[in-house]
Design a protein around this motif. Structure first.
Motif, PDB file in Angstrom:
ATOM      1  N   ALA A 108       8.464  22.240   1.287  1.00  5.63           N
ATOM      2  CA  ALA A 108       7.751  21.371   2.233  1.00  5.63           C
ATOM      3  C   ALA A 108       7.358  22.127   3.494  1.00  5.63           C
ATOM      4  O   ALA A 108       6.254  21.929   4.037  1.00  5.63           O
ATOM      5  CB  ALA A 108       8.625  20.166   2.583  1.00  5.63           C
ATOM      6  N   ILE A 109       8.241  22.997   3.976  1.00  6.38           N
ATOM      7  CA  ILE A 109       7.926  23.775   5.175  1.00  6.38           C
ATOM      8  C   ILE A 109       6.725  24.686   4.924  1.00  6.38           C
ATOM      9  O   ILE A 109       5.780  24.740   5.724  1.00  6.38           O
ATOM     10  CB  ILE A 109       9.143  24.607   5.618  1.00  6.38           C
ATOM     11  N   ALA A 110       6.750  25.408   3.812  1.00  4.57           N
ATOM     12  CA  ALA A 110       5.653  26.331   3.502  1.00  4.57           C
ATOM     13  C   ALA A 110       4.324  25.580   3.422  1.00  4.57           C
ATOM     14  O   ALA A 110       3.297  26.044   3.937  1.00  4.57           O
ATOM     15  CB  ALA A 110       5.939  27.066   2.190  1.00  4.57           C
ATOM     16  N   GLY A 111       4.353  24.417   2.775  1.00  2.00           N
ATOM     17  CA  GLY A 111       3.130  23.636   2.674  1.00  2.00           C
ATOM     18  C   GLY A 111       2.639  23.122   4.011  1.00  2.00           C
ATOM     19  O   GLY A 111       1.425  23.085   4.282  1.00  2.00           O
ATOM     20  N   ALA A 204      -0.599  32.865  -0.214  1.00  2.00           N
ATOM     21  CA  ALA A 204      -0.972  31.459  -0.011  1.00  2.00           C
ATOM     22  C   ALA A 204      -0.981  31.109   1.474  1.00  2.00           C
ATOM     23  O   ALA A 204      -1.852  30.355   1.944  1.00  2.00           O
ATOM     24  CB  ALA A 204      -0.007  30.547  -0.761  1.00  2.00           C
ATOM     25  N   LEU A 205      -0.040  31.655   2.227  1.00  2.00           N
ATOM     26  CA  LEU A 205      -0.015  31.401   3.670  1.00  2.00           C
ATOM     27  C   LEU A 205      -1.203  32.076   4.351  1.00  2.00           C
ATOM     28  O   LEU A 205      -1.829  31.500   5.253  1.00  2.00           O
ATOM     29  CB  LEU A 205       1.306  31.897   4.264  1.00  2.00           C
ATOM     30  N   GLU A 206      -1.518  33.291   3.928  1.00  2.00           N
ATOM     31  CA  GLU A 206      -2.670  33.988   4.505  1.00  2.00           C
ATOM     32  C   GLU A 206      -3.976  33.269   4.171  1.00  2.00           C
ATOM     33  O   GLU A 206      -4.941  33.328   4.941  1.00  2.00           O
ATOM     34  CB  GLU A 206      -2.705  35.428   3.999  1.00  2.00           C
ATOM     35  N   ILE A 211      -1.162  23.668  -0.683  1.00  2.00           N
ATOM     36  CA  ILE A 211      -0.710  23.341  -2.041  1.00  2.00           C
ATOM     37  C   ILE A 211      -0.123  24.566  -2.720  1.00  2.00           C
ATOM     38  O   ILE A 211       0.967  24.520  -3.301  1.00  2.00           O
ATOM     39  CB  ILE A 211      -1.878  22.754  -2.865  1.00  2.00           C
ATOM     40  N   GLN A 212      -0.835  25.694  -2.627  1.00  2.00           N
ATOM     41  CA  GLN A 212      -0.333  26.913  -3.257  1.00  2.00           C
ATOM     42  C   GLN A 212       0.897  27.456  -2.537  1.00  2.00           C
ATOM     43  O   GLN A 212       1.791  28.030  -3.163  1.00  2.00           O
ATOM     44  CB  GLN A 212      -1.438  27.973  -3.290  1.00  2.00           C
TER      45      GLN A 212
END
Length: 242
Positions: A108-111, A204-206, A211-212
């Protein structure tokens, strides 16, 4: 023989209690060797990973010895009769529960941070990832950069409660139960497979793709658990005979 659901203790401790009783029966441990992991799981009506945690708990207690690739054997000099078993507080939380919590929280944090990642934070994260790669290539287990990688993502949220939660869950890997599990099933070779997983999270963060980012983080944590507790079952404790 399934453990009673009303028992408030973690499942692995309930299974360990049942196995401790069964081990006293000579027909259950011919030549001192316990039945294979798969057979124990079927007999008790639980999962193989939960059986694996229970066996490690009994090994820490000094009741059994896990011989990788061979099986699980009753120790020739078991603990004194009536000796108290370790408590959950002494052994630590189930790794299944820890990694399950990490999947939910860190996914959840990453998203949530992906759409708002700042260039300086992404640059720092890439530097941590590069350090992790260097450590693995040098034949070392990169615990410090791995921890830093996950905390850096949590810190992007700006929420110190989440940062402390991620740190606490990561550091639970140092409990006696988790340390013993990782000692049996984790080495520098298992970390080589994490390169692609961490790179996918970073990418995905970059890309600012929520979602990814969430999917990549959850996939990484699931695979991490499988490498330690759900994988290696052909060569793990209680290996099934061909």
């Amino acid at each position: 023989m399934t453990a009673k659901p009303s028992d408030p203790r973690r499942l692995y401790l309930q299974i360990a209690d049942t196995l401790r009783d069964l081990i006293t029966q000579p027909e259950f441990v011919p030549n001192g060797r316990l039945p294979p992991e798969r057979a124990l799981a079927e007999t008790l009506g639980v999962s193989r990973p939960s059986v694996r945690e229970a066996l490690v708990a009994l090994e820490l207690e000094g009741l059994v010895e896990i011989r990788m690739g061979s099986g699980v054997y009753v120790c020739p000099t078991p603990p004194e009769p009536g000796a108290a078993a370790f408590s959950q507080a002494e052994l630590g939380e189930s790794l299944l529960d820890i990694m399950g919590a990490r999947c939910v929280i860190e996914g959840a944090i990453a998203g949530s941070v992906a759409p708002f990642c700042k260039p300086k934070d992404l640059k720092a994260l890439r530097g941590i990832y590069s350090e992790m790669v260097r450590e693995v290539r040098a034949g070392r287990i990169p615990v410090a950069p791995d921890r830093a990688f996950h905390l850096a993502i949590a810190q992007m949220s700006g929420n110190e409660v989440l940062v402390r939660t991620v740190a606490s869950l990561f550091d639970a890997r140092h409990s006696p139960l988790s340390e013993k599990l990782r000692g049996h099933f984790e080495d520098e070779s298992t970390w080589r497979t994490t390169h692609d997983e961490h790179r996918a999270i970073l990418q995905a963060l970059e890309d600012h793709d929520p979602i990814q980012a969430q999917a990549a983080m959850q996939r990484h944590l699931r695979h991490s658990l499988e490498r330690v507790i759900a994988g290696g079952q052909r060569t793990g404790p209680g290996v099934d005979s061909p």
